[in-house]
Design a protein around this motif. Sequence first.
Motif, short mmCIF file in Angstrom:
data_model
loop_
_atom_site.label_atom_id
_atom_site.label_comp_id
_atom_site.label_asym_id
_atom_site.label_seq_id
_atom_site.Cartn_x
_atom_site.Cartn_y
_atom_site.Cartn_z
N THR B 116 -6.36 -37.47 63.03
CA THR B 116 -5.08 -37.84 62.41
C THR B 116 -5.24 -37.98 60.91
O THR B 116 -4.42 -37.51 60.12
N ARG B 117 -6.37 -38.60 60.52
CA ARG B 117 -6.60 -38.76 59.08
C ARG B 117 -6.72 -37.39 58.42
O ARG B 117 -6.23 -37.18 57.31
N THR B 118 -7.37 -36.53 59.15
CA THR B 118 -7.54 -35.19 58.58
C THR B 118 -6.19 -34.52 58.38
O THR B 118 -5.93 -33.90 57.36
N ARG B 119 -5.33 -34.72 59.41
CA ARG B 119 -4.00 -34.11 59.28
C ARG B 119 -3.23 -34.70 58.11
O ARG B 119 -2.58 -34.00 57.34
N VAL B 120 -3.33 -36.02 57.99
CA VAL B 120 -2.61 -36.68 56.89
C VAL B 120 -3.14 -36.19 55.56
O VAL B 120 -2.38 -35.86 54.63
N ALA B 121 -4.48 -36.10 55.49
CA ALA B 121 -5.07 -35.64 54.23
C ALA B 121 -4.65 -34.22 53.94
O ALA B 121 -4.33 -33.86 52.79
N THR B 122 -4.63 -33.40 55.00
CA THR B 122 -4.24 -32.01 54.81
C THR B 122 -2.80 -31.91 54.34
O THR B 122 -2.48 -31.16 53.40
N ALA B 123 -1.95 -32.73 55.00
CA ALA B 123 -0.55 -32.69 54.60
C ALA B 123 -0.39 -33.14 53.16
O ALA B 123 0.39 -32.56 52.38
N GLY B 124 -1.16 -34.17 52.79
CA GLY B 124 -1.09 -34.64 51.40
C GLY B 124 -1.53 -33.57 50.43
O GLY B 124 -0.89 -33.34 49.39
N ALA B 125 -2.64 -32.92 50.79
CA ALA B 125 -3.14 -31.87 49.89
C ALA B 125 -2.14 -30.74 49.76
O ALA B 125 -1.90 -30.21 48.66
N LEU B 126 -1.53 -30.42 50.90
CA LEU B 126 -0.54 -29.35 50.86
C LEU B 126 0.65 -29.73 49.99
O LEU B 126 1.20 -28.91 49.26
N SER B 127 1.02 -30.99 50.09
CA SER B 127 2.15 -31.44 49.28
C SER B 127 1.83 -31.34 47.80
O SER B 127 2.63 -30.89 46.98
N VAL B 128 0.60 -31.79 47.47
CA VAL B 128 0.20 -31.72 46.06
C VAL B 128 0.17 -30.27 45.60
O VAL B 128 0.64 -29.93 44.50
N ALA B 129 -0.37 -29.40 46.48
CA ALA B 129 -0.45 -27.98 46.11
C ALA B 129 0.94 -27.40 45.92
O ALA B 129 1.20 -26.65 44.98
N ALA B 130 1.85 -27.78 46.84
CA ALA B 130 3.21 -27.26 46.74
C ALA B 130 3.86 -27.74 45.45
O ALA B 130 4.55 -26.98 44.75
N LEU B 131 3.61 -29.02 45.11
CA LEU B 131 4.17 -29.56 43.88
C LEU B 131 3.61 -28.82 42.67
O LEU B 131 4.33 -28.45 41.74
N LEU B 132 2.28 -28.58 42.73
CA LEU B 132 1.63 -27.88 41.61
C LEU B 132 2.17 -26.46 41.47
O LEU B 132 2.49 -25.99 40.36
N LEU B 133 2.27 -25.78 42.62
CA LEU B 133 2.75 -24.39 42.56
C LEU B 133 4.20 -24.33 42.11
O LEU B 133 4.59 -23.44 41.35
N GLY B 134 4.97 -25.31 42.58
CA GLY B 134 6.37 -25.33 42.15
C GLY B 134 6.48 -25.54 40.65
O GLY B 134 7.24 -24.87 39.95
N THR B 135 5.64 -26.48 40.16
CA THR B 135 5.64 -26.71 38.72
C THR B 135 5.19 -25.46 37.97
O THR B 135 5.76 -25.08 36.95
N ALA B 136 4.14 -24.82 38.54
CA ALA B 136 3.62 -23.62 37.88
C ALA B 136 4.66 -22.52 37.87
O ALA B 136 4.81 -21.79 36.89
N PHE B 137 5.40 -22.41 38.96
CA PHE B 137 6.42 -21.36 39.03
C PHE B 137 7.49 -21.57 37.97
O PHE B 137 7.93 -20.64 37.30
N VAL B 138 7.88 -22.84 37.84
CA VAL B 138 8.90 -23.13 36.83
C VAL B 138 8.34 -22.90 35.43
O VAL B 138 8.98 -22.29 34.56
N ALA B 139 7.10 -23.38 35.25
CA ALA B 139 6.51 -23.26 33.91
C ALA B 139 6.14 -21.83 33.57
O ALA B 139 6.00 -21.49 32.40
N GLY B 140 5.99 -21.02 34.58
CA GLY B 140 5.52 -19.65 34.34
C GLY B 140 6.60 -18.66 34.00
O GLY B 140 6.34 -17.46 33.94
N GLY B 141 7.78 -19.14 33.76
CA GLY B 141 8.85 -18.24 33.39
C GLY B 141 8.54 -17.51 32.09
O GLY B 141 7.73 -17.97 31.28
N GLU B 142 9.16 -16.33 31.93
CA GLU B 142 8.89 -15.52 30.75
C GLU B 142 9.27 -16.27 29.48
O GLU B 142 10.36 -16.82 29.37
N ALA B 143 8.33 -16.29 28.58
CA ALA B 143 8.65 -16.82 27.26
C ALA B 143 9.14 -15.67 26.39
O ALA B 143 8.69 -14.54 26.52
#
Lengths: 378, 193
Positions: B116-143
């Motif tokens: 269960t802890r592993t699942r929670v940790a995995t879910a947390g990591a995935l959330s962080v990754a999703a947040l990071l990728l989402g931020t990167a996607f927004v930040a990566g727009g064409e300048a």
Amino acid sequence: MRRLVATGGHLAILGPLALAGLVLLPGSAPTLLRELPAAAPGAGAPQADPSAVRLLEKASEAPRYVTYRGVQFVSAWTAQGSTGLVADVTHEPGQGTTVSTRGTPTAPAGTTYLKSDVAEPSLLSGSTTTLSMLGEHYDIGLGELSAVAGRTADVVVVTRPGARRPAAQFWIDRATGLMLRREVYDERGRVTRASAFVEVAVGAAAVTADKGRNYGQREYADRAHWSRPDAWPDSLDAATLTQLRHRGWNCPEWLDTSLQLVDARRGAGDYDDIVHLSYSDGLASVSVFEQRGRLESSHLVGYRLASVRGRDVYVRDGVPQRLVWSADGTVFTVVADASARTVGDVVAALPRPPGGRGTWHRLGRGLDRVASWFNPFG
Amino acid sequence: MSHLGPRVSALVDGQLGHEARDRALAHVAHCPTCREALDAERAVKALLSGTATPAPSAALLGALTQLGEPGDPVAPRARAMPLGPVVPTLPPPGRGPFARRRDSRRPSAGRATRATRTRVATAGALSVAALLLGTAFVAGGEAAEPGVPVVPPAAELSVEHAATTGGLPLGDPAFTAVTASFGGLTVPGASGR
């Protein structure tokens, strides 16, 4: 009226029709050949067979005294297909050369006249030419005796040092020294450029007959008034190039390890904001044009967006191939008579465009930017 | 000259002599039918020569690998008793008569907790990754690139390239446009034959 740029002189007639590289400028060739580096035995040093070099010298001199008429073809292959032309060529020493191309599905028929006066070599400082560079970058040797269009030909084989396959071969008429066939190969030994005489007749009689057959006397006489347009006149010396680099222009001395800057010019009139840099290794000819600004890609006609060495650039296929992109506030236009691999090296050697268009490119660009937010030194 | 027909294959394979090859290429230069055939033949040969040994996809390899691995620990099952509270069907860890044997052979509640802890940790990591990728996607727009918009003068640059290299880009469409715009180039009345 602005006139067409039609260059190269006599022997370059085969070169132009070959649509690629080896420029043997009449008159300048003997001097230039003397500047050819001696065959230097040693690791990696190009080797030059003196007999083969003499043949090239003979070929460069031949149009000065050989009258000929013939039918040439030129073919070029790229990854996107082939391009071909058939041309009727008539050459008279001291007069000029007429090149009449037959129509193709993509190009109309036309006739070009090249006056026999030899323009100054356009290559930097006049002391280095593609021929001398050929000796600097390639082994030059002799092949087996052959025949082209019914004429006996000596074969000169050009090979990159250490390579197993030749990079190019030249068939030179044993009797007159005329270049009869020219082939350039890619790294896998496939023909990428080929041009040759299918028919050739040497002597004044053939040309006289050609005059009567193709043109009225008036048109033929009119050709004397056609001027040979020159390259951009404002040549840039080394000091000016250094200043330009300090002011943010790129102007690299080398593109990858073999293409060397041989000429630099600046446009005139409407084009005085464009710098033209010419690179060559003796076989490949690459022009890089730098122009301040950002590329307005929506106005490009006939280009396709392609990934070259992982960089998104706009490509127009054909011979020569053209590539356009902008980076760091400069628009780069590359016009290349070169293999795909060499073109890739050129693109990789110049500033890269700011990322690609896809999602992955955007994510990568965004991650870089996010990382920069946390970089205390950024 | 008639169409190349089967000679296209010989041409691509380099089996024609020089004279025959030159004649064939001269024909191809103004015969769209044969040029199409030649291009197709070359494309096929290039594909065949560049084809590597077929290899299974990464997804297939991954699936096959998983077949040979032990499965994840099975979570303890709880059975809802009718009209009563939910009662674990297994004794607490280490309390049963066969606890030692069970511990060594079956998943225990402790391992389930770790899972269960592993699942929670995995879910947390995935959330962080999703947040990071989402931020990167927004930040990566064409300048917006600096500088004025530029469209390179293609025809002029092609001609300039030809001028300095000795080339005459007769096959270049841009060059054709140039020749049409400069009156002195094309001989009036000259036919292409």
